[in-house]
Design a protein around this motif. Structure first.
Motif, short mmCIF file in Angstrom:
data_model
loop_
_atom_site.label_atom_id
_atom_site.label_comp_id
_atom_site.label_asym_id
_atom_site.label_seq_id
_atom_site.Cartn_x
_atom_site.Cartn_y
_atom_site.Cartn_z
N TRP A 1 0.79 -1.18 -0.35
CA TRP A 1 -0.24 -0.12 -0.06
C TRP A 1 0.56 1.43 0.17
O TRP A 1 0.60 2.12 -0.97
CB TRP A 1 -1.04 0.21 1.62
N LEU A 2 1.50 1.08 0.88
CA LEU A 2 2.54 2.54 1.28
C LEU A 2 3.40 2.82 -0.15
O LEU A 2 3.91 4.15 -1.18
CB LEU A 2 3.67 2.33 1.93
N LYS B 1 4.94 5.42 -4.76
CA LYS B 1 4.73 5.92 -6.44
C LYS B 1 3.68 6.66 -7.14
O LYS B 1 4.64 7.80 -7.98
CB LYS B 1 4.60 4.49 -6.46
N THR B 2 2.68 7.17 -6.69
CA THR B 2 1.38 7.77 -6.96
C THR B 2 1.93 9.20 -6.59
O THR B 2 2.13 9.62 -7.48
CB THR B 2 -0.34 7.48 -6.41
N VAL B 3 1.95 9.94 -5.24
CA VAL B 3 2.70 11.29 -4.82
C VAL B 3 3.83 11.70 -5.86
O VAL B 3 3.76 12.46 -6.45
CB VAL B 3 2.93 10.88 -3.52
N ARG B 4 4.26 10.62 -6.04
CA ARG B 4 6.21 10.61 -6.72
C ARG B 4 5.83 10.85 -8.55
O ARG B 4 6.08 11.99 -9.41
CB ARG B 4 7.53 10.03 -6.52
N ILE C 1 3.41 11.37 2.12
CA ILE C 1 3.78 10.51 2.35
C ILE C 1 4.51 9.88 3.42
O ILE C 1 4.10 9.06 4.02
CB ILE C 1 5.46 10.75 1.11
N ASN C 2 4.54 10.39 4.20
CA ASN C 2 5.39 10.90 5.97
C ASN C 2 3.75 10.17 6.05
O ASN C 2 3.86 9.64 6.82
CB ASN C 2 5.70 12.66 5.90
N ARG C 3 2.92 11.25 5.95
CA ARG C 3 1.96 10.22 7.11
C ARG C 3 0.89 9.59 6.62
O ARG C 3 0.67 8.94 7.60
CB ARG C 3 0.52 11.84 6.88
#
Length: 124
Positions: free
Chosen positions: A85-86, A91-94, A106-108
């Motif tokens: 999941w992470l 990957k999606t965020v970046r 990402i951190n949250r």
């Protein structure tokens, strides 16, 4: 690339993330077979959740921990599921965003994932 600054950014992020999740060999089954989510209900809740977390617009109402504890009773959530999941989330965020709020996303997610994993493993 832009940072995450609006509800529309959150919607893009969540939509692209779940496009990957539902076809994923490791965690897709949770969303397509174990729970069989009503996507028209679930996705707006996820928009609200991440908008609350990342943009401080307090629109989410709910308790994700209890939902995942219930899910774990249906099919055991294992470390590999949280890791995948992470991995997909990061990957999606970046892929779509860059900036302080993207890093916060990402951190949250890592913090939430760790807490959720702990609570699921120690439930009972």
């Amino acid at each position: 690339m832009p940072d995450i600054t609006t509800r529309q950014d959150i919607e893009l992020l969540v939509d692209r993330f779940y496009e990957q999740v539902i076809v994923d060999d490791i965690i897709g089954v949770f969303f397509t077979e174990v729970v069989r989510l009503d996507w028209e209900v679930h996705i707006p809740v996820m928009y609200d959740f991440w908008e609350t977390i990342l943009l401080d617009h307090f629109v989410y109402k709910g308790n994700p921990m209890t939902k995942h504890i219930q899910l774990n009773k249906q099919k055991k959530l294992e470390a590999q599921h949280f890791e995948r999941w992470l991995e997909l989330w990061e990957k999606t965020v970046r892929t779509h965003f860059d900036g302080p709020t993207a890093e916060e996303a990402i951190n949250r997610a890592k913090q939430i994932g760790s807490l959720m994993k702990f609570k699921v493993e120690n439930e009972g």
